[in-house]
Design a protein around this motif. Structure first.
Motif, PDB file in Angstrom:
ATOM      1  N   LEU A  54       0.839  -1.199   0.000  1.00  0.00           N
ATOM      2  CA  LEU A  54       0.000   0.000   0.000  1.00  0.00           C
ATOM      3  C   LEU A  54       0.873   1.249   0.000  1.00  0.00           C
ATOM      4  CD1 LEU A  54      -2.732   1.459   0.205  1.00  0.00           C
ATOM      5  CD2 LEU A  54      -2.565   1.201   2.701  1.00  0.00           C
ATOM      6  N   ILE A  55       1.895   1.267   0.832  1.00  0.00           N
ATOM      7  CA  ILE A  55       2.790   2.427   0.911  1.00  0.00           C
ATOM      8  C   ILE A  55       3.412   2.696  -0.454  1.00  0.00           C
ATOM      9  CG2 ILE A  55       4.960   3.277   1.907  1.00  0.00           C
ATOM     10  CD1 ILE A  55       4.162   1.676   4.477  1.00  0.00           C
ATOM     11  N   ASP A  56       3.908   1.643  -1.107  1.00  0.00           N
ATOM     12  CA  ASP A  56       4.530   1.803  -2.425  1.00  0.00           C
ATOM     13  C   ASP A  56       3.535   2.342  -3.445  1.00  0.00           C
ATOM     14  OD1 ASP A  56       6.862   0.850  -1.338  1.00  0.00           O
ATOM     15  OD2 ASP A  56       6.644  -1.186  -2.163  1.00  0.00           O
ATOM     16  N   ARG A  57       2.323   1.797  -3.441  1.00  0.00           N
ATOM     17  CA  ARG A  57       1.304   2.214  -4.410  1.00  0.00           C
ATOM     18  C   ARG A  57       0.893   3.660  -4.178  1.00  0.00           C
ATOM     19  NH1 ARG A  57      -0.960   3.635  -8.221  1.00  0.00           N
ATOM     20  NH2 ARG A  57      -2.699   2.654  -9.309  1.00  0.00           N
ATOM     21  N   LEU A  58       0.737   4.051  -2.912  1.00  0.00           N
ATOM     22  CA  LEU A  58       0.352   5.426  -2.605  1.00  0.00           C
ATOM     23  C   LEU A  58       1.466   6.406  -2.969  1.00  0.00           C
ATOM     24  CD1 LEU A  58      -1.509   5.027   0.814  1.00  0.00           C
ATOM     25  CD2 LEU A  58      -2.488   5.114  -1.486  1.00  0.00           C
TER      26      LEU A  58
END
Length: 196
Positions: free
Chosen positions: A138-142
């Motif tokens: 999620l962190i990477d995608r955001l």
């Protein structure tokens, strides 16, 4: 004057499982100063417009759930959390009318305690348990999608938590990444994981 809701009468008549146990629980609950109403397709009991308990049935038995159950003393050890991530609600389960009768006095004291919690204004401190780790996927995608980040950060804390639990519940990184990707449109619409 009766505190019975006609809609609950109909609900009970149509119940196919644990009807006798639910009716026995209903009588005990209605002997306390609560208002009977129908919420979330189930009998719900309130005091001063605050939820005290909810009556329902599942395969293992009839249940009475207390939205502020985490604050209750539970000297008999009858309350359980419905899931490992549940922060406030606690359930009591009954699998026979005899069991309901045996626990009537205890049940009545739990109901009165739940009413006292409402009167006192005490609520579960969600701040203490609000933080939940965001999965790396999620962190990477955001980081790669500012629009997604803005929408996710704009969600209520409960909705953010529901998504993080959903994403983090996958064992494989590929599955977590796939869930994060599939969630984008719902997040942009301001919805939580379990909302349509």
């Amino acid at each position: 004057m009766t505190n019975r809701a006609r809609r609950i009468d109909v609900y009970m008549q149509k119940a196919t499982q644990w009807r006798a146990e639910m009716e026995a629980l209903r009588e005990i609950v209605l002997a306390t100063p609560v208002h009977e109403t129908f919420k979330w397709r189930q009998p719900c009991y309130t005091y001063d417009d605050s939820n005290i308990c909810i009556l329902s049935s599942y395969k293992p038995g009839a249940t009475l759930s207390f939205p502020r159950g985490a604050l209750m003393k539970d000297p008999e050890g009858l309350l359980f959390a419905p899931g490992e991530n549940t922060r406030a609600a606690r359930f009591m389960r009954f699998s026979s009318v005899e069991e309901v009768a045996e626990r009537e006095e205890t049940l009545r004291s739990y109901l009165l305690e739940a009413i006292e919690l409402v009167k006192s204004g005490r609520k579960v401190d969600f701040e203490a348990t609000r933080e939940i780790d965001r999965p790396d996927e999620l962190i990477d995608r955001l980081d790669d999608d500012p629009e997604y980040r803005e929408a996710f950060d704009g969600l209520t804390p409960g909705r953010q938590r529901s998504w993080c639990l959903h994403f983090g519940g996958a064992k494989k990184a590929e599955t977590r990444a796939s869930r994060v990707e599939k969630a984008r449109e719902k997040v942009l619409s301001g919805k939580g994981w379990n909302e349509r």
